[in-house]
Design a protein around this motif. Structure first.
Motif, PDB file in Angstrom:
ATOM      1  N   UNK A   1       3.387   2.717 -12.564  1.00  0.00           N
ATOM      2  CA  UNK A   1       2.645   3.061 -13.665  1.00  0.00           C
ATOM      3  C   UNK A   1       1.468   2.025 -13.623  1.00  0.00           C
ATOM      4  N   UNK A   2       1.100   1.682 -12.500  1.00  0.00           N
ATOM      5  CA  UNK A   2      -0.165   0.678 -12.298  1.00  0.00           C
ATOM      6  C   UNK A   2      -1.372   1.483 -12.698  1.00  0.00           C
ATOM      7  N   UNK A   3      -2.422   0.956 -13.192  1.00  0.00           N
ATOM      8  CA  UNK A   3      -3.592   1.657 -13.496  1.00  0.00           C
ATOM      9  C   UNK A   3      -4.974   0.801 -13.123  1.00  0.00           C
TER      10      UNK A   3
ATOM     11  N   UNK B   1       1.003  -1.256   0.049  1.00  0.00           N
ATOM     12  CA  UNK B   1       0.058  -0.162  -0.030  1.00  0.00           C
ATOM     13  C   UNK B   1       0.726   1.108   0.013  1.00  0.00           C
ATOM     14  N   UNK B   2       1.941   1.081   0.846  1.00  0.00           N
ATOM     15  CA  UNK B   2       2.821   2.382   0.928  1.00  0.00           C
ATOM     16  C   UNK B   2       3.516   2.668  -0.387  1.00  0.00           C
ATOM     17  N   UNK B   3       4.022   1.537  -1.174  1.00  0.00           N
ATOM     18  CA  UNK B   3       4.446   1.725  -2.545  1.00  0.00           C
ATOM     19  C   UNK B   3       3.718   2.329  -3.558  1.00  0.00           C
ATOM     20  N   UNK B   4       2.342   2.039  -3.213  1.00  0.00           N
ATOM     21  CA  UNK B   4       1.314   2.448  -4.366  1.00  0.00           C
ATOM     22  C   UNK B   4       0.686   3.570  -4.226  1.00  0.00           C
ATOM     23  N   UNK B   5       0.724   4.149  -3.167  1.00  0.00           N
ATOM     24  CA  UNK B   5      -0.067   5.268  -2.720  1.00  0.00           C
ATOM     25  C   UNK B   5       0.067   6.596  -3.707  1.00  0.00           C
ATOM     26  N   UNK B   6       1.043   6.522  -4.475  1.00  0.00           N
ATOM     27  CA  UNK B   6       1.110   7.679  -5.854  1.00  0.00           C
ATOM     28  C   UNK B   6       0.706   7.328  -7.131  1.00  0.00           C
ATOM     29  N   UNK B   7       0.502   5.944  -7.006  1.00  0.00           N
ATOM     30  CA  UNK B   7      -0.029   5.311  -8.542  1.00  0.00           C
ATOM     31  C   UNK B   7      -1.183   6.016  -8.728  1.00  0.00           C
ATOM     32  N   UNK B   8      -1.804   6.216 -10.072  1.00  0.00           N
ATOM     33  CA  UNK B   8      -2.899   6.812 -10.532  1.00  0.00           C
ATOM     34  C   UNK B   8      -3.747   5.820 -11.409  1.00  0.00           C
TER      35      UNK B   8
ATOM     36  N   UNK C   1      -5.601   6.328 -13.914  1.00  0.00           N
ATOM     37  CA  UNK C   1      -5.198   6.177 -15.268  1.00  0.00           C
ATOM     38  C   UNK C   1      -3.836   5.564 -15.651  1.00  0.00           C
ATOM     39  N   UNK C   2      -2.896   5.025 -14.790  1.00  0.00           N
ATOM     40  CA  UNK C   2      -1.614   4.868 -15.038  1.00  0.00           C
ATOM     41  C   UNK C   2      -0.607   5.862 -15.189  1.00  0.00           C
ATOM     42  N   UNK C   3      -1.039   7.137 -14.771  1.00  0.00           N
ATOM     43  CA  UNK C   3       0.360   7.939 -15.109  1.00  0.00           C
ATOM     44  C   UNK C   3       0.853   8.384 -13.684  1.00  0.00           C
TER      45      UNK C   3
END
Length: 200
Positions: A133-135, A117-124, A126-128
């Motif tokens: 770059x997860x979407x 969760x910590x790693x992903x908290x600035x994913x968007x 739309x993948x941006x």
């Protein structure tokens, strides 16, 4: 809300994480207070979105420690009283990966889930986003929740280079980002939580 404590039983936390959190607070008091507020907002939104007890506990921990990776960011970048240039922003954007490593090092049974969760908290949505770059639903629901509440609190809080904006303006910006940077359903639920009538 600023003075309320984040709903975490500190006796259940690794002493090493608490030491790092204290150290980060000594370097940047804003980050500590920000994480407390984000923790409270995330807990309420997670409950509204129906997270089970285990998921909610993981979200609360991730929200409290989502910026712990900033412990590894140089003071010249972390404490800069102005906007970051491109190279400085690249350094700042390393904090989710650094935070993942820090939390994994606690060795807790839930370390992998919380660190994700910590790693992903600035994913968007739309993948941006970053770092991977997860979407869409490639991003865990807790991380999508954290993204919304983290963004909101950052906007309404005073920073050295700009004053915090009014709640209504921040919510309108979140609404405009629903479906691009932010999960539309999570954003809509947050706006309901905050009592906003702004359409998303």
């Amino acid at each position: 809300m600023d003075s309320a404590a984040c709903p975490i039983d500190t006796e259940d936390l690794s002493a090493s994480v608490l030491v790092l959190t204290t150290a980060l607070h000594e370097r940047d008091a804003y980050t500590n207070v920000h994480c407390n507020r984000v923790c409270q907002l995330a807990q309420a939104l997670g409950q509204r979105l129906g997270l089970n007890e285990k998921e909610l506990a993981q979200l609360i921990l991730a929200a409290r420690f989502h910026d712990i990776g900033k412990i590894g960011i140089p003071d010249a970048v972390l404490l800069k009283p102005g906007r970051l240039d491109a190279s400085e922003m690249a350094i700042m954007r390393s904090h989710p990966v650094r935070g993942e490593r820090v939390f994994l090092a606690t060795g807790r049974d839930d370390a992998a889930a919380v660190a994700c969760i910590i790693r992903q908290h600035h994913e968007a949505w739309d993948g941006s986003g970053y770092p991977d770059g997860l979407a869409g639903e490639q991003i865990t629901l807790p991380a999508r929740i954290l993204s919304v509440v983290d963004g909101y609190d950052a906007m309404v809080t005073d920073r050295p280079y700009r004053p915090g904006m009014p709640m209504d303006k921040a919510l309108a910006i979140l609404a405009s980002e629903a479906g691009t940077r932010l999960d539309p359903r999570v954003t809509r639920c947050f706006m309901e939580q905050m009592g906003s009538s702004t359409e998303s």
